[in-house]
Structure formats: C-alpha cells, structure tokens
Scaffold this motif. Structure first.
Motif, PDB file in Angstrom:
ATOM      1  N   GLY A 156     -16.089  25.639   8.637  1.00 52.19           N
ATOM      2  CA  GLY A 156     -15.216  25.820   9.800  1.00 52.19           C
ATOM      3  C   GLY A 156     -14.830  27.262  10.027  1.00 52.19           C
ATOM      4  N   SER A 157     -15.097  28.122   9.033  1.00 54.93           N
ATOM      5  CA  SER A 157     -14.760  29.533   9.175  1.00 54.93           C
ATOM      6  C   SER A 157     -15.674  30.208  10.185  1.00 54.93           C
ATOM      7  N   THR A 158     -15.151  31.180  10.890  1.00 59.48           N
ATOM      8  CA  THR A 158     -15.951  31.985  11.803  1.00 59.48           C
ATOM      9  C   THR A 158     -16.566  33.130  11.009  1.00 59.48           C
ATOM     10  N   VAL A 159     -17.876  33.290  11.139  1.00 62.71           N
ATOM     11  CA  VAL A 159     -18.574  34.291  10.321  1.00 62.71           C
ATOM     12  C   VAL A 159     -19.374  35.228  11.202  1.00 62.71           C
ATOM     13  N   SER A 160     -19.722  36.364  10.589  1.00 55.12           N
ATOM     14  CA  SER A 160     -20.611  37.330  11.241  1.00 55.12           C
ATOM     15  C   SER A 160     -21.761  37.611  10.298  1.00 55.12           C
ATOM     16  N   THR A 161     -22.657  38.469  10.705  1.00 55.95           N
ATOM     17  CA  THR A 161     -23.803  38.776   9.844  1.00 55.95           C
ATOM     18  C   THR A 161     -23.387  39.584   8.599  1.00 55.95           C
ATOM     19  N   ALA A 162     -22.142  40.044   8.596  1.00 61.94           N
ATOM     20  CA  ALA A 162     -21.643  40.788   7.428  1.00 61.94           C
ATOM     21  C   ALA A 162     -20.858  39.885   6.473  1.00 61.94           C
ATOM     22  N   SER A 163     -20.622  38.635   6.878  1.00 62.41           N
ATOM     23  CA  SER A 163     -19.846  37.714   6.039  1.00 62.41           C
ATOM     24  C   SER A 163     -20.680  37.232   4.856  1.00 62.41           C
ATOM     25  N   THR A 164     -20.024  37.065   3.714  1.00 61.92           N
ATOM     26  CA  THR A 164     -20.691  36.545   2.504  1.00 61.92           C
ATOM     27  C   THR A 164     -20.442  35.057   2.406  1.00 61.92           C
ATOM     28  N   ILE A 165     -21.510  34.295   2.538  1.00 64.42           N
ATOM     29  CA  ILE A 165     -21.402  32.833   2.428  1.00 64.42           C
ATOM     30  C   ILE A 165     -21.357  32.412   0.960  1.00 64.42           C
ATOM     31  N   ALA A 166     -22.120  33.080   0.129  1.00 59.95           N
ATOM     32  CA  ALA A 166     -22.160  32.783  -1.302  1.00 59.95           C
ATOM     33  C   ALA A 166     -22.626  34.031  -2.052  1.00 59.95           C
ATOM     34  N   THR A 167     -22.332  34.057  -3.351  1.00 62.21           N
ATOM     35  CA  THR A 167     -22.803  35.138  -4.213  1.00 62.21           C
ATOM     36  C   THR A 167     -23.697  34.524  -5.285  1.00 62.21           C
ATOM     37  N   ILE A 168     -24.904  35.093  -5.416  1.00 58.91           N
ATOM     38  CA  ILE A 168     -25.891  34.573  -6.364  1.00 58.91           C
ATOM     39  C   ILE A 168     -26.106  35.600  -7.474  1.00 58.91           C
ATOM     40  N   ALA A 169     -26.079  35.116  -8.710  1.00 57.86           N
ATOM     41  CA  ALA A 169     -26.336  36.003  -9.847  1.00 57.86           C
ATOM     42  C   ALA A 169     -27.544  35.498 -10.603  1.00 57.86           C
ATOM     43  N   GLY A 170     -28.385  36.422 -11.058  1.00 58.24           N
ATOM     44  CA  GLY A 170     -29.560  36.043 -11.830  1.00 58.24           C
ATOM     45  C   GLY A 170     -29.147  35.376 -13.136  1.00 58.24           C
ATOM     46  N   SER A 171     -29.771  34.282 -13.481  1.00 54.39           N
ATOM     47  CA  SER A 171     -29.402  33.527 -14.679  1.00 54.39           C
ATOM     48  C   SER A 171     -29.762  34.272 -15.958  1.00 54.39           C
ATOM     49  N   ASP A 172     -30.645  35.271 -15.872  1.00 61.10           N
ATOM     50  CA  ASP A 172     -31.049  36.022 -17.058  1.00 61.10           C
ATOM     51  C   ASP A 172     -30.436  37.414 -17.078  1.00 61.10           C
ATOM     52  N   SER A 173     -29.341  37.616 -16.371  1.00 61.55           N
ATOM     53  CA  SER A 173     -28.754  38.957 -16.270  1.00 61.55           C
ATOM     54  C   SER A 173     -27.294  38.981 -16.731  1.00 61.55           C
ATOM     55  N   LEU A 174     -26.972  38.150 -17.711  1.00 60.26           N
ATOM     56  CA  LEU A 174     -25.597  38.118 -18.214  1.00 60.26           C
ATOM     57  C   LEU A 174     -25.307  39.354 -19.058  1.00 60.26           C
ATOM     58  N   GLU A 175     -24.109  39.871 -18.920  1.00 65.49           N
ATOM     59  CA  GLU A 175     -23.639  41.009 -19.701  1.00 65.49           C
ATOM     60  C   GLU A 175     -22.245  40.715 -20.238  1.00 65.49           C
TER      61      GLU A 175
END
Length: 330
Positions: A156-175
C-alpha cells in the motif's frame, strides 16, 4: 572500793580480748614465714618454675622450629597465547537494495525477512496506474541471489524508482563486526586469528580471521572497528546474531612460566618462594615478571625451568622457613 574493783576487771577483760584478736591476725603470717600452712614449694603448681608459673632460676624454656604446610607447582617452559575478548555482531558483507522499475503503489511483497531468493526472482509488484489511467502491474525483480535481510516497506506504500522494496545479502558473505578498545589497538593487524562462539550453539567454536582494520579510532567510543571473516561458512549462522570474539594477538614463545599466585612481594621486591633441594626448606628468589595469560605468568629472569615454587601457604613464609609439601601441581 567495789566500784573500783569492777572497773579494773573490765579493763583486764578488754585487753585480753584485744590480745586474742591480735593472735588471730598475726599467727597465720608467722607460720607462713616458717613454711607452715599450705604455701607451695618452688617448682610446684603455680610456683616459680612450676606448671602455670613463671620460669624459675635455672629453668630453660623449650623451643621448636615451626614447619609450614605448602603446595607447590613447577616452573615450565611453554608458549603463552595472549588474546582479547570482546562482543560482536554477525553482519552481511555484501548487501543489495532491490528497487522497482516504475513508481506507483506497492501492491504485494512476496518475500519475508530471512527468506532465500534467487537472482531474477519476482519479489513483489507495483501498480504504476494514475487517476484516469490503468496499467499492468510492474514486477519487482531481485538482482542477486541471497537472503532477505530487510523489508522496510509495507503493502500500500507509494514508491518511486529510488525506494528500497527489500535488501538482499549474499548467503556466503557473513562477517563479524566488533570494536576494540583504544588501549589494545597497537596489537591489531589483518590476518589475526580468532575463535567465535555464539549463544545459539553453546560449546561450539567457529574459526575466523581479521580481514579489515579501521584506519581511525572512534572519538566517542574510543574504539577501533574491525571485521572478521568466518573460515568456513555455516548455514546455521545468520546475520544479526550476537557473537563472542576471542581475538588471538601476541604469542610469547618458549617462556618460563609459573602460576600467577606464586608471585609475592617481600619488602618491596617481587619474587617467589622456591623449594630447595631436599624439599624441606624454601628460599625467597627475586624474579622479573612479564605477561600474565590465563593465570600463568611469564618469568623473564630469576627462575629456571623445573624449579618448584610455592603456590599455597606462602603468606606465612619467610626466607629459609622449614616446610612440608602436602600437594604438587604440574
């Protein structure tokens, strides 16, 4: 005449009573002076030289050397591994923000926090329609494979092309991110090894290595940030977990070491009580102490490998004291 005679008799009786009373007072003392009565002879209980009394002439007080019970440990040659223990957090090294291709209204999000996605997978839809017009839903596509670590917007949120819908992190890049106190930063360098423990897996230890050392010290916290990489990725470990970091720093190689409790101070001099050959006497030896790690202290000078030092009972000792060993530690 009768009155005078009666008066004379009264005077005689009065003096007789006085003489009797004086006899009761002085006679016991007189007998005591001549050895009568119950006085104690010299050497008797309570008398001079007797039990319970002061030593008489010619008496000799007995004396024995005190023997102290002690426990000892041997001075050994070993490596001492110094370390720093701090808290840290599991984070993702590489994170990618997922943005829509078109602005509009977010109609659906098909992933949840912690779910795994693949590159090219549709994770949501945006309706780009405006009042008076109708357009097809625009898919939001993940640009990389990994784990969803953030979903900041709701349907329901209004978004633009700069909006972050989700953040994905590589499963093999834990620190592991942690911060080292300023007093310890002189020991930091890339390549240092560490042992990581996690509350979720008690009893297990995970190896890691320092990959990044911040070039600055934070002026507020007085700490320096470092990043560590797990030596082996483990699917059970997730971003956001709390970690306990044991960072191995300097190694003191082949040093003479004794238990820290062996060290004492005698008249301002640091030293140990060492057991003499034969094991019946101790001598105070001045030593130069170095680093202490896990209850073991480096002895830089004053003690040789194999010598036995006192680790319990030393608070009662003096140089040359006689001792009895009741326990030994390796």
């Amino acid at each position: 005449m009768k009155e005078k005679k009666g008066t004379a008799q009264k005077v005689v009786i009065f003096f007789a009573v006085l003489l009797v009373a004086a006899g009761f007072v002085f006679l016991p003392s007189l007998f005591a002076e001549h050895g009568g009565g119950t006085s104690q002879a010299p050497g008797g209980p309570g008398g001079p030289g007797g039990p319970g009394g002061p030593p008489g002439r010619g008496s000799r007080a007995s004396s024995t050397d005190t023997v102290f019970s002690i426990r000892t440990a041997g001075a050994v040659t070993r490596d001492l591994q110094a370390y720093i223990e701090v808290n840290g957090n599991i984070i993702n090294e590489n994170q990618v923000a997922v943005n829509p291709d078109m602005g509009g209204k977010l109609t659906s999000v098909r992933v949840a926090l912690g779910s795994t996605v693949k590159k090219g997978e549709v994770i949501g839809y945006v309706d780009p329609s405006k009042p008076g017009s109708s357009y097809s839903l625009s898919p939001v596509i993940s640009p990389a494979s990994g784990t969803v670590v953030g979903t900041p917007l709701t349907v329901g949120s209004t978004v633009s092309t700069a909006s972050t819908i989700a953040t994905i992190a590589g499963s093999d890049s834990l620190e592991i991110e942690t911060h080292i106190p300023e007093r310890e930063v002189g020991q930091l360098r890339e390549g240092l090894k560490a042992d990581i423990t996690l509350a979720a897996f008690p009893g297990e230890t995970f190896a890691a290595v320092v990959t990044t050392v911040s070039p600055i010290v934070d002026s507020n916290s007085r700490t320096k940030k470092i990043l560590l990489k797990l030596a082996k990725q483990d699917s059970r470990i997730n971003a956001g977990m709390f970690a306990r970091v044991k960072l191995n720093t300097r190694v003191y190689e082949s040093v003479v070491a004794v238990p820290a409790e062996a060290l004492v101070e005698l008249r301002g001099i640091n030293g140990v009580y060492a057991l003499e050959e034969g094991g019946e006497q101790v001598r105070f030896r001045e030593v130069t102490a170095g680093a202490t790690v896990d209850g073991e202290t480096e002895i830089c000078a004053g003690l040789d490998t194999g010598m036995a030092v006192v680790i319990q009972g030393q608070q009662f000792l003096t140089d040359g004291a006689k001792v009895r060993v009741i326990g030994r530690s390796i």
